[in-house]
Write an enzyme that holds these catalytic residues in place. Structure first.
Site: not given
Length: 652
Positions: A209, A33
């Site tokens: 997401e 991420d």
């Protein structure tokens, strides 16, 4: 409802743009991420999800490539109980109204999947300084699983986009947008901008997401990720006209197909959860995470090898981003000779190499003898030092001294000038690190003194706590190595100096309690044993002071000596490598194996007078080869080294 239709053919297929990456890939291993922020102070700031999901780490550099070796700093750690106590995920760094903010997701210590969005604040000019204060939870319209908050400013307003499970929609998470009234709160009703509706978004899990915003060519683009966090993970794209009302669902158009997917050709799988920036030349850059292998053993969220990767991207004639394919791993580079010299004592020996997941770097522990010291006898100079640590931030190609291991011993065995030799360092099944250290109680002028093997443990590889002094075959034992057996138990090999420097062994079920089993190899004197299972056999190499003796076994009990010349007996021609090699470590990398060893470069012939030049030592590396049933090592062939942390698991 959101408009979703085929705008142009490029959105339905893997894009044709030929991505070029002048950057090393992976850029930062085991950091998922990834978020990069280019500030007006001239620095790039990097923040990401760390392994074990327990902390938030930040680093900065003047260049994107410089982030690889920038010093990481832990700026916040999870709570031991209650909220923000588990699953510390997807931090993002933003500079808003003169202050720094980190938006991140976290579960509760007692309910790890009760994940919500949280914010930290820091008013220092440099976010690596000052204090990070907890501003609290971002409260959405309803209380449910929510994560991956990103914020951006557009036409005088600040917005938040995040992923959340919605009661009216089937699925794990959808993307919502809302206006913000502070950097830690939203105002008004959240608006759905995408939910997982296409097949590519619903593989294993129904997921939208990891939103990232990019404003270009009169549009506001939102890249996002879908499906499970394995090779099916991929990126989709939303966009709206820059003059549109971003809180109107009808303003958003959605690509029906993914725009960035796994590349079998390049060997990169599951690209996603990205961020955008520009490089030092103004080129658009995407940073994302992906793995360099397809099949995952166990739950994908417990596989830490989603590495931060980076590449430039281009634009279509219609003004849409063209991400191309994930760039392949950068090829391994030829290892230098020597690989490492210690700047403090110049006496490196007995290396052992291990992946440090906390720092995201390879560490090398080594005996550090006092080659530079003056006025010491031919015995005293190898005593009186602690274990040195070298670190590689570029996957093993280059090394720098990091410091020394902090060995904490009880008063009854601690001495003013202890001698620490030949560490064996490994990671246990529960994540605890274990060191088996040769300990000498002081500095001596002869060899007639006791030597024992201590067991120490650590949770960070730097600070070590004493567990026990092993009860082994004699009072003069050195050079432990440990390997795991097929039944889950452990075997240690070590040198018993009382028995002609033979190799003995001991067994354990738990790495703490050891039962001595007697002699393993005694046909020749040797020390520094290293045992690995490779190419369907157990292999033991020992330092016999004339190169390395090699033994082979089917069961790690009965050992047969390899015929022919010892490994590393014949000198190489490279710098500091023109002598025999000694006391190695073997690092397995799938089908490859690398031998890390030390040399005394000044000992080019026997009988030379004792001096700094004959005492100093260097670390070298060579690739081990398996040829016709034997181990070989050609020191004059280039060794291309790029150590991959995926091979740190399972345990060697």
């Amino acid at each position: 409802m959101i408009r979703a239709f085929l705008i142009s053919f490029f959105l339905m297929t893997t894009l044709s743009f030929a991505s070029e990456s002048p950057f090393p890939n992976p850029l930062i291993p085991q950091r998922a991420d990834p978020w990069v922020y280019k500030h007006d102070d001239g620095y790039y700031y990097f923040i990401a999800t760390s392994p074990q999901y327990e902390q938030i780490e930040l680093r900065r550099a003047k260049t994107l490539e410089g982030l690889m070796c920038a010093e990481p700093k832990v700026i916040w750690e999870k709570h031991e109980e209650g909220v923000m106590g588990a699953h510390i995920w997807a931090p993002e760094l933003h500079y808003i109204d003169g202050k720094w903010y980190v938006h991140f997701a976290a579960g509760e210590a007692e309910e790890i999947w009760k994940i919500r969005m949280w914010v930290l604040e820091n008013d220092s000019a440099n976010p690596l300084d000052g204090q990070w204060r907890e501003k609290g939870k971002i409260n959405a319209a309803w209380d449910s699983f929510s994560l991956d908050a990103t914020t951006f400013e557009h036409q005088g307003k600040r917005y938040l986009i995040w992923a959340q499970s919605a009661p009216e929609f089937d699925g794990n998470s959808s993307l919502f947008i809302a206006e913000m009234d502070t950097p830690w709160s939203i105002t008004g009703k959240p608006v759905l901008i995408t939910r997982p509706e296409y097949e590519w978004e619903n593989r294993t899990y129904k997921v939208n997401e990891g939103a990232a915003v990019l404003k270009r060519h009169g549009r506001v683009f939102v890249a996002y990720s879908g499906s499970a966090t394995d090779h099916d993970y991929a990126m989709g794209l939303l966009w709206a006209d820059e003059e549109a009302d971003l809180l109107d669902p009808a303003s958003w158009t959605k690509s029906p197909g993914p725009v960035f997917v796994s590349s079998e050709e390049n060997g990169i799988y599951g690209p996603g959860h990205n961020s955008f920036t520009t490089d030092e030349h103004g080129n658009d850059v995407i940073m994302y995470h992906a793995r360099n292998y397809k099949e995952i053993a166990g739950p994908s969220l417990r596989d830490w090898n989603r590495h931060a990767r980076i590449q430039r991207f281009g634009w279509t004639s219609d003004g849409f981003p063209d991400f191309g394919q994930p760039a392949p791993d950068t090829p391994a580079k030829e290892a230098p000779k020597p690989l490492f010299r210690d700047p403090l004592y110049d006496g490196t020996a007995d290396p052992v190499v291990i992946w440090n997941e906390d720092r995201g770097r390879w560490w090398m522990f080594y005996t550090n003898r006092r080659a530079k010291a003056e006025g010491l006898s031919g015995v005293a100079w190898v005593h009186g030092t602690h274990i040195g640590i070298a670190e590689s931030c570029d996957l093993g190609h280059s090394w720098e001294r990091f410091g020394q291991a902090n060995i904490n011993l009880p008063e009854e065995i601690d001495v003013a000038d202890p001698t620490h030799w030949a560490p064996e360092v490994m990671r246990g099944p529960d994540g605890t690190y274990h060191m088996y250290l040769t300990f000498v109680p002081g500095v001596f002028e002869n060899w007639g003194h006791p030597r024992s093997i201590l067991h120490l443990t650590s949770d960070n590889l730097l600070d070590w706590e004493y567990q026990s002094t092993l009860d082994l075959s004699s009072d003069r034992v050195i050079d432990a190595c440990v390997a795991r057996l097929p039944d889950g138990s452990w075997r240690m090999w070590y040198n018993n100096e009382r028995d002609g420097k033979s190799i003995y062994y001991a067994d354990s079920d738990d790495l703490y309690n050891w039962e001595d089993q007697g002699k393993a190899v005694g046909d020749q004197a040797g020390e520094g044993p290293k045992v690995v299972y490779w190419k369907n056999s157990y292999w033991m190499v020992t330092d016999v002071w004339d190169g390395l003796g090699v033994y082979r076994s089917d069961d790690a009990l009965a050992w047969e000596r390899q015929e022919g010349a010892n490994l590393l007996k014949e000198p190489g021609s490279g710098e500091d490598d023109q002598v025999i090699g000694g006391h190695p470590d073997i690092v397995l990398q799938g089908d490859q194996a690398f031998l890390f060893y030390f040399t005394h470069p000044g000992r080019v012939e026997p009988g030379l007078p004792d001096s700094y030049q004959t005492r100093r030592s260097s670390i070298q590396v060579v690739e081990l080869k398996y040829e016709d049933g034997k181990l070989t090592a050609n020191r004059d062939e280039p060794t291309y080294l790029k150590l991959d942390p995926q091979f740190s698991y399972p345990l060697r």
